[in-house]
Design a protein around this motif. Structure first.
Motif: not given
Length: 250
Positions: A58-69, A230-244
């Motif tokens: 979403t537009y709101a979550t892109l600012f939390e991108d865990p791996s921006p270029l 959930i983040l710990a079990e899936t290895g995701c660093r943020s909600r945004t990464e989990l969603v992606l």
């Protein structure tokens, strides 16, 4: 950055630069390849050295991108950005989104209803680090939302430069719209309880902890603990990464 002519028309040279960027980007095989080619072309063709590419479901979550270029000086600033400045990003403002939705590119000089925190983001953070100019290009790759940030060291982008970015925003959106999405690892949900999977599904829908709590009759604090688990079990660093990663399964 070079300030081009302000007669309202792009020159032949301007169009040539746009075509050169598109020629560089067109062979992209997926969104990851696309973003790398795009920032390379912004540097080699347009001369923009300090650039970013953030993306999200979403537009709101892109600012939390865990791996921006990140290119140029932006690489050294990403930790500070994540530690507190991201929530004051001027391009997260409703006015920015409204302008970007109409024009595909915007300069901070066009924003008129800026809260004090966002003004501090510009004046006390970016400008004091030698980046007084901030501009963004909005595109929609593979059903996602993305912003290409262009940050200048020596003044604002001129009117003709902004027109180039707006034309590129439209054309780049067309190029990336049907590209395969991100190359992401699939999260392992097998260790999650049915309740945790239920919470993960609602996170994927973009709901806040408070809203998830109301839906599932849980306290907001309990939902927060569930999300952390959930983040710990899936290895995701943020909600945004989990969603992606969850959305990539579908």
């Amino acid at each position: 950055m070079r300030i081009a002519n302000d007669d309202g028309e792009l020159t032949v040279r301007d169009y040539t630069r746009v075509f050169d960027v598109l020629e560089h980007v067109n062979p992209a095989k997926d969104v990851d390849d696309f973003r790398e080619r795009t920032l390379e072309a912004f540097g080699s063709v347009l001369g923009y050295r300090n650039t970013t590419f953030f993306r999200g479901p979403t537009y709101a979550t892109l600012f939390e991108d865990p791996s921006p270029l990140l290119n140029g000086r932006m690489r050294a600033l990403v930790r500070e950005y994540r530690s507190g400045w991201s929530k004051y990003d001027v391009f997260s403002l409703p006015e920015s989104l409204a302008l970007l939705g109409r024009t595909h590119a915007v300069s901070v000089d066009e924003l008129h209803r800026m809260p004090e925190q966002s003004r501090q983001y510009l004046d006390n953070w970016l400008a004091r680090r030698g980046l007084p100019s901030a501009n963004a290009v909005y595109i929609r790759p593979a059903g996602e939302h993305a912003l290409i940030g262009v940050f200048g060291e020596d003044g604002v982008v001129g009117p003709a430069d902004l027109r180039i970015l707006r034309l590129l925003g439209k054309q780049l959106s067309a190029v990336c719209r049907h590209l395969p999405g991100a190359r992401v690892d699939q999260p392992d949900l097998s260790k999650l309880s049915p309740r945790h999977r239920e919470v993960a599904a609602l996170v994927c829908e973009g709901l806040t902890n408070a809203t998830i709590g109301r839906v599932l009759s849980l306290t907001e604090g309990t939902v927060k603990k569930y999300v952390s688990h959930i983040l710990a079990e899936t290895g995701c660093r943020s909600r945004t990464e989990l969603v992606l990663r969850l959305r990539s399964q579908g």
